[in-house]
Design a protein around this motif. Structure first.
Motif, PDB file in Angstrom:
ATOM      1  N   LYS A 167      96.119 -88.602 -84.884  1.00 37.22           N
ATOM      2  CA  LYS A 167      96.760 -89.983 -85.043  1.00 37.22           C
ATOM      3  C   LYS A 167      95.922 -91.034 -84.623  1.00 37.22           C
ATOM      4  CE  LYS A 167     101.351 -87.954 -85.822  1.00 37.22           C
ATOM      5  NZ  LYS A 167     102.715 -88.013 -85.121  1.00 37.22           N
ATOM      6  N   LEU A 168      96.147 -92.135 -85.256  1.00 35.29           N
ATOM      7  CA  LEU A 168      95.635 -93.267 -84.730  1.00 35.29           C
ATOM      8  C   LEU A 168      96.685 -94.191 -83.899  1.00 35.29           C
ATOM      9  CD1 LEU A 168      93.332 -94.592 -87.623  1.00 35.29           C
ATOM     10  CD2 LEU A 168      92.775 -93.796 -85.472  1.00 35.29           C
ATOM     11  N   LYS A 169      97.818 -93.756 -84.385  1.00 34.63           N
ATOM     12  CA  LYS A 169      98.951 -94.529 -83.742  1.00 34.63           C
ATOM     13  C   LYS A 169      98.895 -94.282 -82.008  1.00 34.63           C
ATOM     14  CE  LYS A 169     103.923 -94.128 -83.652  1.00 34.63           C
ATOM     15  NZ  LYS A 169     104.865 -93.249 -83.975  1.00 34.63           N
ATOM     16  N   LYS A 170      99.210 -95.262 -81.405  1.00 34.50           N
ATOM     17  CA  LYS A 170      99.157 -95.013 -79.919  1.00 34.50           C
ATOM     18  C   LYS A 170     100.268 -94.375 -79.460  1.00 34.50           C
ATOM     19  CE  LYS A 170      96.549 -99.234 -78.208  1.00 34.50           C
ATOM     20  NZ  LYS A 170      96.821-100.467 -77.575  1.00 34.50           N
ATOM     21  N   GLN A 171     100.013 -93.577 -78.240  1.00 36.10           N
ATOM     22  CA  GLN A 171     101.244 -92.812 -77.816  1.00 36.10           C
ATOM     23  C   GLN A 171     101.107 -93.310 -76.150  1.00 36.10           C
ATOM     24  OE1 GLN A 171     103.278 -91.163 -79.021  1.00 36.10           O
ATOM     25  NE2 GLN A 171     102.398 -90.099 -80.904  1.00 36.10           N
ATOM     26  N   PRO A 172     101.752 -94.577 -75.957  1.00 37.78           N
ATOM     27  CA  PRO A 172     101.805 -94.865 -74.789  1.00 37.78           C
ATOM     28  C   PRO A 172     102.474 -93.978 -73.465  1.00 37.78           C
ATOM     29  CG  PRO A 172     103.559 -96.063 -76.054  1.00 37.78           C
ATOM     30  CD  PRO A 172     102.641 -95.022 -76.846  1.00 37.78           C
ATOM     31  N   VAL A 173     101.695 -94.229 -72.307  1.00 35.86           N
ATOM     32  CA  VAL A 173     102.372 -93.395 -71.230  1.00 35.86           C
ATOM     33  C   VAL A 173     103.536 -93.999 -70.660  1.00 35.86           C
ATOM     34  CG1 VAL A 173     101.771 -92.720 -68.941  1.00 35.86           C
ATOM     35  CG2 VAL A 173     100.089 -92.681 -70.709  1.00 35.86           C
ATOM     36  N   LYS A 174     104.581 -93.278 -70.726  1.00 33.62           N
ATOM     37  CA  LYS A 174     105.871 -94.072 -70.557  1.00 33.62           C
ATOM     38  C   LYS A 174     106.233 -94.520 -68.908  1.00 33.62           C
ATOM     39  CE  LYS A 174     108.685 -94.162 -74.573  1.00 33.62           C
ATOM     40  NZ  LYS A 174     108.718 -92.959 -75.363  1.00 33.62           N
ATOM     41  N   ASP A 175     105.919 -92.925 -68.368  1.00 28.55           N
ATOM     42  CA  ASP A 175     105.934 -93.230 -66.980  1.00 28.55           C
ATOM     43  C   ASP A 175     104.816 -93.438 -66.048  1.00 28.55           C
ATOM     44  OD1 ASP A 175     107.103 -92.736 -64.642  1.00 28.55           O
ATOM     45  OD2 ASP A 175     107.721 -90.709 -64.748  1.00 28.55           O
ATOM     46  N   LEU A 176     104.410 -94.500 -65.552  1.00 31.58           N
ATOM     47  CA  LEU A 176     103.100 -94.697 -64.886  1.00 31.58           C
ATOM     48  C   LEU A 176     103.612 -94.146 -63.287  1.00 31.58           C
ATOM     49  CD1 LEU A 176     102.713 -98.399 -66.237  1.00 31.58           C
ATOM     50  CD2 LEU A 176     101.251 -96.186 -66.758  1.00 31.58           C
ATOM     51  N   ASP A 177     104.342 -93.532 -63.101  1.00 27.94           N
ATOM     52  CA  ASP A 177     104.439 -92.724 -61.869  1.00 27.94           C
ATOM     53  C   ASP A 177     103.403 -91.834 -61.739  1.00 27.94           C
ATOM     54  OD1 ASP A 177     106.526 -94.238 -60.967  1.00 27.94           O
ATOM     55  OD2 ASP A 177     108.066 -92.709 -61.197  1.00 27.94           O
ATOM     56  N   ILE A 178     102.793 -91.509 -62.773  1.00 26.37           N
ATOM     57  CA  ILE A 178     101.888 -90.430 -62.781  1.00 26.37           C
ATOM     58  C   ILE A 178     100.670 -91.316 -61.834  1.00 26.37           C
ATOM     59  CG2 ILE A 178     101.065 -91.163 -64.808  1.00 26.37           C
ATOM     60  CD1 ILE A 178     100.595 -87.473 -63.432  1.00 26.37           C
ATOM     61  N   CYS A 179     100.307 -92.322 -62.345  1.00 24.37           N
ATOM     62  CA  CYS A 179      99.166 -93.233 -61.468  1.00 24.37           C
ATOM     63  C   CYS A 179      99.463 -93.344 -60.095  1.00 24.37           C
ATOM     64  CB  CYS A 179      99.139 -94.499 -62.308  1.00 24.37           C
ATOM     65  SG  CYS A 179      98.791 -94.630 -63.915  1.00 24.37           S
ATOM     66  N   VAL A 180     100.760 -93.496 -59.673  1.00 25.24           N
ATOM     67  CA  VAL A 180     101.401 -93.840 -58.581  1.00 25.24           C
ATOM     68  C   VAL A 180     101.125 -92.677 -57.500  1.00 25.24           C
ATOM     69  CG1 VAL A 180     103.290 -94.714 -57.097  1.00 25.24           C
ATOM     70  CG2 VAL A 180     102.788 -95.822 -59.256  1.00 25.24           C
ATOM     71  N   SER A 181     101.251 -91.451 -58.174  1.00 27.38           N
ATOM     72  CA  SER A 181     101.330 -90.371 -57.579  1.00 27.38           C
ATOM     73  C   SER A 181     100.151 -90.185 -56.732  1.00 27.38           C
ATOM     74  CB  SER A 181     101.936 -89.216 -58.453  1.00 27.38           C
ATOM     75  OG  SER A 181     100.786 -88.769 -59.308  1.00 27.38           O
ATOM     76  N   CYS A 182      98.911 -90.610 -57.377  1.00 28.87           N
ATOM     77  CA  CYS A 182      97.750 -90.372 -56.748  1.00 28.87           C
ATOM     78  C   CYS A 182      97.223 -91.763 -55.960  1.00 28.87           C
ATOM     79  CB  CYS A 182      96.554 -89.863 -57.519  1.00 28.87           C
ATOM     80  SG  CYS A 182      96.825 -88.218 -58.286  1.00 28.87           S
ATOM     81  N   HIS A 183      97.471 -92.773 -56.778  1.00 28.61           N
ATOM     82  CA  HIS A 183      96.792 -94.046 -56.137  1.00 28.61           C
ATOM     83  C   HIS A 183      97.649 -94.778 -55.259  1.00 28.61           C
ATOM     84  CE1 HIS A 183      93.365 -93.716 -58.857  1.00 28.61           C
ATOM     85  NE2 HIS A 183      94.007 -93.195 -59.698  1.00 28.61           N
TER      86      HIS A 183
END
Lengths: 124, 567
Positions: free
Chosen positions: A56-72
């Protein structure tokens, strides 16, 4: 018969596309590729049940940016990594800017600040 | 339609760009004398409800005085500069060294303590007291605002720490600045004044919290909107005992038994004062992006009472754009944070580049860049950089919003603007040309260019800049990261004038915030704070003006309330 096999067929097709998609992403030069090849992350780590985004070309945004926070870490922690930056793009007058306003996983990252300002940040 | 004589005079005045109505009427050069009848009475009269007025009123009320605070603007459109600003204030860490804060403040205010500066900007005795107050009050400001509302967030200010790291005390002061917000994230494209509490940011958030604190004291503080002060009233003994104000066309005499506090802002929209005080073409060559209510009336009132002036021409300014929407004959300015961005250069009125454009918007040079813009050519006897022109290409206009749409004149509905800038192109505020030649023609036709632009110079400036982008070495030493060419047509131009948020100069006051005359004697019962009598007379760190409202407003209010009533 058709009724039984059609969904299975579609599932197989999408699964195939999903694998292809995941391979494409892992090879690209953007952050998504880096996270998949160097950090052994999968599509699901970020997109959860919405992943993979089969064909699909449709974007599937990452809703929960805690995934970034969990490492960074939080924005303020990230800001401390480059204290020499003035102004610091991770402590701004706009507050908690979501990571993906600037850092794009599957396309070129941008500098949100530079929509108005002339800081010319180079965003990884 | 018949035009009445009064109407005709009004129109003629507007056409001539004459500033205040006061200039048309025969006015007295002295303050008003004691009237036979008083219409209202209070202990402390505060003139001007902005940041400084609010803090003065609260301090006076907390000291037990009754306060009347008169404000020229209507309640529904009450936009003082504190509200229209970024809501930035200084608040060093609580464990910062007090002596260091004091030293840093003295250097910033007056240049005191700098080895290369012999003459200081202000009276050393006053500066000592100003700095003492700064060291005492500023570390408590962030905790104070936070205590008002736990939702308050101090976001990053303009500079990290001290903007002048080489000044005495800069390190040990543990200097910090904060930008106000009630929202987790401020939307830079949403007009500030229309946001609900939880989405308020910038000065909108700070002034909301301040006005809530004022409301809490409503039994002590009476606010009169749409009530401009017209004159101070002086007794035969030379004491300031009240003021003449106007409400619904009627003049009222307000008796102030203890004191009057002047907190009614600078002279950004006083045509005559602009020409008198600002360097270069003070009216047409300058613009400000704050409230139009600052018309210098407080300065005029104080002068009539004998006040001395101090560094009136000081303004924390750079070059900003302005549009032909005028107030008192003066253009409205817009905050212009995009100057220095890749794909753009700044040229003078003849088409030549003259500076590293990044200095216009980077801290702290952005508070002094106007000095470059008002340069006088001593051979040609002209101001060649007034106006200057931001020249940019199609890529720039499509990736940049020229102004900040949450604050300032756009954020408060004075000036219309769209995120894509295209509305301004349609209105002719941004000039457009398919080629640099046609852009040059458009600039030549602009009322402020008067055919001074040389197309060849403009083309040479762009070519030189573009070459520098390729070589990563700019003629004016611009940061290589900002070097991307002005290449892709159509091309655009935006006039830039000397200007900034506000003026800083005005009436002189001592360390107790008493207004003083030319002999240095206090004018009895007259106090002041805020931009009308700013203490930041040497250099400026972003947020300084709001900080002084929060430091000297309370001092003025407290000292006013401590006066023994005269009646």
């Amino acid at each position: 018969m058709v009724r039984f096999f059609l969904p299975l067929f579609i599932f197989a097709l999408f699964a195939g596309l999903a694998i292809a998609q995941s391979e494409t992403v892992s090879k690209d030069k953007f952050l998504g590729g880096y996270h998949m090849t160097k950090q052994s992350m999968t599509c699901e780590d970020c997109h959860q049940e919405k992943a993979p985004v089969a064909g699909k070309l449709k974007k599937q945004p990452v809703k929960d940016l805690d995934i970034c926070v969990s490492c960074h870490g939080k924005l303020e922690d990230v800001a401390k990594l480059k204290p020499e930056l003035e102004p610091n793009p991770h402590t701004t007058h706009e507050g908690e800017i979501p990571c993906d306003e600037c850092h794009h996983s599957h396309s070129q990252s941008v500098s949100y600040c530079d929509q108005c300002h002339a800081f010319a940040f180079v965003t990884p | 339609m018949a035009v009445s004589r009064r109407g005709f005079i009004k129109q003629a005045a507007a056409a001539a760009g004459v500033a205040a109505v006061g200039a048309m009427l025969p006015g007295s050069a002295q303050a008003a004398t004691e009237p036979k009848k008083w219409d209202m009475e209070t202990d402390v009269l505060v003139i001007g409800y902005g940041g400084a007025g609010a803090f003065a009123a609260m301090a006076a009320a907390d000291a037990g005085s009754n306060v009347i605070m008169v404000e020229k603007q209507a309640e529904a459109t009450h936009y003082p500069n504190t509200r229209m600003s970024g809501g930035i204030f200084h608040s060093p860490d609580l464990d910062g060294d007090k002596e260091a804060i004091k030293k840093y403040a003295k250097a910033m205010f007056s240049g005191d303590g700098l080895p290369w500066k012999k003459e200081h900007e202000m009276n050393d005795k006053y500066v000592e007291e100003f700095a003492e107050a700064w060291a005492e009050y500023t570390p408590k400001l962030y905790p104070m605002v936070k205590s008002w509302d736990p939702a308050f967030k101090g976001l990053a200010g303009v500079s990290k720490g001290a903007a002048f790291p080489d000044f005495p005390g800069a390190k040990e002061a543990k200097y910090q600045t904060y930008r106000s917000s009630l929202a987790d994230r401020i939307d830079a494209f949403a007009p500030g004044y229309l946001q609900p509490k939880e989405k308020k940011g910038n000065g909108e958030a700070l002034f909301y919290l301040i006005s809530e604190q004022v409301k809490k004291r409503k039994d002590k503080i009476k606010i009169c909107f749409e009530t401009p002060a017209k004159d101070l009233i002086m007794s035969e003994k030379g004491e300031v005992i009240g003021a003449v104000v106007e409400n619904a066309g009627k003049k009222l005499n307000i008796k102030a038994k203890k004191a009057v506090v002047l907190t009614c802002g600078g002279y950004e929209y006083n045509y005559g004062m602009r020409k008198a005080f600002l360097e270069g073409p003070g009216a047409e060559g300058w613009a400000f992006y704050g409230t139009t209510a600052n018309e210098g009336d407080g300065i005029e009132m104080a002068m009539k009472a004998g006040a001395a002036l101090e560094k009136v021409g000081k303004a924390a300014s750079r070059i900003i754009t302005a549009v032909p929407i005028r107030h008192n004959g003066l253009r409205l300015g817009l905050i212009t944070p995009c100057v220095g961005k890749p794909g753009s250069i700044v040229v003078d009125n003849s088409g030549k580049r003259y500076a590293n454009e990044v200095l216009v918007t980077r801290d702290p040079s952005r508070y002094f860049f106007y000095k470059e813009a008002v340069k006088f050519d001593i051979m040609k006897l002209a101001y060649p950089r007034s106006p200057s022109w931001l020249i940019f290409d199609d890529k720039f206009i499509n990736s940049t919003t020229i102004t900040d749409m949450a604050i300032s004149t756009v954020g408060y509905g004075y000036v219309p603007w769209t995120k894509d800038n295209q509305d301004a192109v349609k209105r002719g505020w941004i000039l457009k040309g398919d080629t640099l030649d046609s852009l040059a023609k458009a600039i030549q036709k602009h009322e402020d260019n008067m055919d001074m632009l040389d197309a060849e110079s403009l083309k040479a400036a762009v070519e030189d800049f573009n070459k520098g982008c390729e070589a990563k070495k700019d003629t004016f030493g611009r940061d290589p990261k900002t070097l991307s060419p002005v290449a892709q047509g159509p091309f655009y131009a935006l006039p830039l004038y000397a200007g900034g948020p506000n003026t800083k100069g005005g009436i002189m006051s001592d360390g107790s915030r008493r207004v003083v005359n030319w002999k240095g004697e206090p004018i009895p019962r007259l106090f002041t704070a805020g931009e009308i009598s700013s203490v930041l007379k040497f250099v400026y760190q972003g947020g300084g003006n709001i900080t002084e409202c929060m430091v000297f407003g309370p001092i003025a209010g407290k000292n006013a309330a401590a006066m023994k009533p005269w009646s």
